[in-house]
Write an enzyme that holds these catalytic residues in place. Structure first.
Site, PDB file in Angstrom:
ATOM      1  N   ARG A   1       0.863  -1.247   0.018  1.00 38.08           N
ATOM      2  CA  ARG A   1      -0.163  -0.084  -0.179  1.00 38.08           C
ATOM      3  C   ARG A   1       1.013   1.294  -0.044  1.00 38.08           C
ATOM      4  NH1 ARG A   1      -1.526   1.646   4.746  1.00 38.08           N
ATOM      5  NH2 ARG A   1      -2.111  -0.366   5.403  1.00 38.08           N
TER       6      ARG A   1
ATOM      7  N   TYR B   1     -17.236  18.100 -12.799  1.00 43.61           N
ATOM      8  CA  TYR B   1     -17.618  16.618 -12.995  1.00 43.61           C
ATOM      9  C   TYR B   1     -18.619  16.313 -11.677  1.00 43.61           C
ATOM     10  CZ  TYR B   1     -17.224  11.576 -13.143  1.00 43.61           C
ATOM     11  OH  TYR B   1     -17.595  10.126 -13.106  1.00 43.61           O
TER      12      TYR B   1
ATOM     13  N   ASP C   1      -8.313  19.679 -12.466  1.00 47.96           N
ATOM     14  CA  ASP C   1      -8.566  18.461 -13.251  1.00 47.96           C
ATOM     15  C   ASP C   1      -8.265  18.263 -14.778  1.00 47.96           C
ATOM     16  OD1 ASP C   1     -10.003  16.295 -14.500  1.00 47.96           O
ATOM     17  OD2 ASP C   1     -11.599  15.770 -12.960  1.00 47.96           O
TER      18      ASP C   1
ATOM     19  N   LYS D   1      -9.896   7.910 -18.744  1.00 44.00           N
ATOM     20  CA  LYS D   1     -10.390   8.362 -19.900  1.00 44.00           C
ATOM     21  C   LYS D   1      -9.153   8.227 -20.790  1.00 44.00           C
ATOM     22  CE  LYS D   1     -14.002   8.914 -17.611  1.00 44.00           C
ATOM     23  NZ  LYS D   1     -14.051  10.177 -16.526  1.00 44.00           N
TER      24      LYS D   1
HETATM   25  C1  LIG Z   1     -14.513  10.559 -15.275  1.00 42.50           C
HETATM   26  C2  LIG Z   1     -14.083  11.685 -14.693  1.00 42.50           C
HETATM   27  C3  LIG Z   1     -13.614  11.766 -13.438  1.00 42.50           C
HETATM   28  C4  LIG Z   1     -14.151  10.405 -12.413  1.00 42.50           C
HETATM   29  O1  LIG Z   1     -13.086   9.657 -12.557  1.00 42.50           O
HETATM   30  P1  LIG Z   1     -13.216   8.066 -12.291  1.00 42.50           P
HETATM   31  O2  LIG Z   1     -11.977   7.583 -12.973  1.00 42.50           O
HETATM   32  O3  LIG Z   1     -14.470   7.691 -13.024  1.00 42.50           O
HETATM   33  O4  LIG Z   1     -13.350   7.959 -11.015  1.00 42.50           O
HETATM   34  C5  LIG Z   1     -13.159  13.114 -12.780  1.00 42.50           C
HETATM   35  N1  LIG Z   1     -12.953  14.266 -13.577  1.00 42.50           N
HETATM   36  C6  LIG Z   1     -13.566  14.129 -14.851  1.00 42.50           C
HETATM   37  C7  LIG Z   1     -13.270  15.402 -15.722  1.00 42.50           C
HETATM   38  C8  LIG Z   1     -13.859  12.926 -15.385  1.00 42.50           C
HETATM   39  O5  LIG Z   1     -14.280  12.977 -16.743  1.00 42.50           O
END
Ligand SMILES: *Cc1c(COP(=O)(O)O)cnc(C)c1O
Length: 386
Positions: free
Chosen positions: A51, A103, A175, A200
Site C-alpha cells: 500500500r 464533474y 482536473d 479516460k
Molecule cells: C471521469 C471523470 C472523473 C472521475 O474519474 P473516475 O476514474 O471515473 O473515478 C473526474 N473528472 C473528470 C473530468 C472525469 O471525466
C-alpha cells in the site's frame, strides 16, 4: 537519466522505465507482492508494504510526474479516489471554491461528503475571475478548476485564477482529464496540483479505472503521499501496467482524435439539424483564444445541440459507430447524453442554465476514420426528419 530535452511525444516512450534493468524487457514488470523481505533489522529497503509503495506503481508514478513536468505523481484506484484524497488536504472549517460545471462525482463528494466533515464550498463560474474573487473568504484554502469543462467546454483562464489564488494563499487544483499532459501542462502555469481520471484518455481503451495526482512541490508531495497511504485507495499493479501501456500511444491517440474532432465540429456547424456546437477549437467558441494561450490543442471532446429530446432519441438509436455510453477518451468514439447521464442529478432549470438542454449530445472522438464518423452522423441526422 533526464530525458526532458525531448518533446512529450518522445518522452511517452523513451523514459526511465522503458526497459527493465534486470532483464532488458521492453515492458515494465508487474510486481504483485504485498510485502517485501527486509535484510537488515535497522535499515529497511525502499519497499516494505505494497500500500505504501510498489515497484510497478512507482514506475507509473515516476513516468507520469515527468510528463506533467512535476516532481511527484500518485496513482489511485480511480479518478474520484485521486480527487477525494486531494480534498482530504482540507480540514474542518476550511472553504473550497469550485467550478459550477464540475464533474458529477466531484460535485457529489463536495456537496454530500465534505459538508459532513465541516468543509464548506462555493460554486462559481470559474471563467469569470471577478466572480471567483468575490467567492474567496478568509478560510478559503483551495480552488478547484476543470478546463475545458464538461459538457459545454467552457475555458477557465488558468493564469488569472492561479494569480488570484496566490494572492489569497490558497492552493489550486486542476482536473486535466479532458486534455492530458499532451495538450495541457497546468504545473507549468503554476497550478499546485493536477488531478486526472486516467480511466479516460490516459488509459485510452475503456478497460481500466484509474486516477492520478501530480505536484512539483516536495511539501505538497509529502502531504499527498501521507494521505494516499492513509486512505489506501491505491492503484493495483496490473492496472498500473495497463496505464503504462496506454501512455505509449497517448500522443498518437490525442493527435488523431483531436484532428478528427476539429473537422467533425466544423462539419456539425454546417448541419441544419444542429443548433449549436461547443468545441474550443472553433473560432466561434468563447474560449477559443484563451484555450490557445494555455493549451496545445482543443482536445477530442465536443458537444452539439439538436432540436429536442425526440431528435436525440432518433440519432442515438440510428448511429452505428460510436458506442452510446457514459465516459470518454477511448479508441472507440463515445456518444453521451448529459441530461440523462453525467448531469441527471441536476434539476432541469439548473441544467438549462448551463446550456445542458434536452437536445445536447456529447461526442468523444475515437480513432475511427473521420469520414466514416461523419457519414454515420449524416445518416442518423436524416432519421430526425423522417
Ligand atoms: C471521469 C471523470 C472523473 C472521475 O474519474 P473516475 O476514474 O471515473 O473515478 C473526474 N473528472 C473528470 C473530468 C472525469 O471525466
Amino acid at each position: 537519466m533526464s530525458s526532458n530535452e525531448y518533446s512529450i511525444q518522445t518522452r511517452l516512450i523513451h523514459h526511465k522505465h522503458k526497459t527493465d534493468p534486470a532483464s532488458g524487457a521492453v515492458s515494465v514488470p508487474i510486481q504483485p507482492a504485498s510485502t517485501f523481505h527486509q535484510e537488515d533489522l535497522d535499515q529497511f529497503g525502499e519497499y516494505d508494504y505494497a500500500r505504501s509503495g510498489n515497484p510497478t506503481r512507482h514506475a507509473l508514478e515516476e513516468t507520469f510526474a515527468e510528463l506533467e513536468n512535476g516532481t511527484d505523481a500518485f496513482a489511485f484506484s480511480s479518478g474520484m479516489a485521486a480527487i477525494s484524497t486531494v480534498f482530504m488536504m482540507l480540514s474542518a472549517g476550511d472553504h473550497l471554491v469550485i467550478t459550477d460545471d464540475v464533474y458529477g462525482g466531484t460535485f457529489r463528494f463536495t456537496t454530500e461528503v465534505l459538508t459532513r466533515h465541516g468543509i464548506e464550498h462555493t460554486f462559481v463560474d470559474m471563467t469569470k475571475v471577478e466572480e471567483v474573487k468575490r467567492a474567496i473568504k478568509p478560510n478559503t484554502k483551495m480552488i478547484h478548476i476543470e478546463t475545458p469543462s464538461n459538457p459545454t467546454m467552457k475555458v477557465t483562464p488558468i493564469r488569472d485564477i492561479v494569480a488570484l489564488a496566490k494572492e489569497h494563499g490558497c492552493l489550486t487544483v486542476l482536473d486535466n482529464t479532458f486534455m492530458t499532459p499532451v495538450l495541457q501542462r497546468p504545473l507549468d502555469l503554476d497550478v499546485d496540483i493536477v488531478v486526472h481520471s486516467a480511466t479516460k484518455f490516459i488509459g485510452g481503451h475503456s478497460d481500466v479505472v484509474a486516477g492520478l495526482a501530480v505536484v512539483k512541490d516536495p511539501d505538497l508531495a509529502g502531504q499527498i503521499k501521507f494521505l494516499q497511504n492513509s486512505f489506501g485507495a491505491i492503484l493495483g499493479p496490473n492496472d498500473c501496467w495497463l496505464i503504462m501501456r496506454g501512455l505509449k500511444t497517448m500522443h498518437a491517440r490525442m493527435e488523431l482524435s483531436s484532428r478528427a474532432a476539429q473537422n467533425i465540429a466544423l462539419w456539425l456547424t454546417e448541419q441544419p439539424e444542429v443548433n449549436k456546437v461547443y468545441y474550443p477549437g472553433l473560432e466561434s467558441h468563447s474560449g477559443y483564444d484563451l484555450n490557445k494561450s494555455q493549451a496545445d490543442g482543443p482536445g477530442a471532446v465536443l458537444s452539439f445541440e439538436l432540436a429536442d429530446r425526440a431528435a436525440v432519441k432518433k440519432v442515438v438509436e440510428a448511429v452505428k459507430i460510436p458506442v452510446f455510453a457514459v465516459s470518454l477518451g477511448a479508441v472507440e468514439s463515445i456518444l453521451s447524453y448529459p441530461a440523462k447521464m453525467s448531469h441527471a442529478a441536476m434539476p432541469p432549470h439548473e441544467r438549462e442554465k448551463r446550456g445542458i438542454s434536452d437536445g445536447l449530445l456529447r461526442l468523444s472522438v475515437g480513432l475511427e476514420r473521420e469520414a466514416d464518423l461523419i457519414e454515420d452522423l449524416k445518416q442518423a441526422f436524416k432519421k430526425i426528419d423522417s
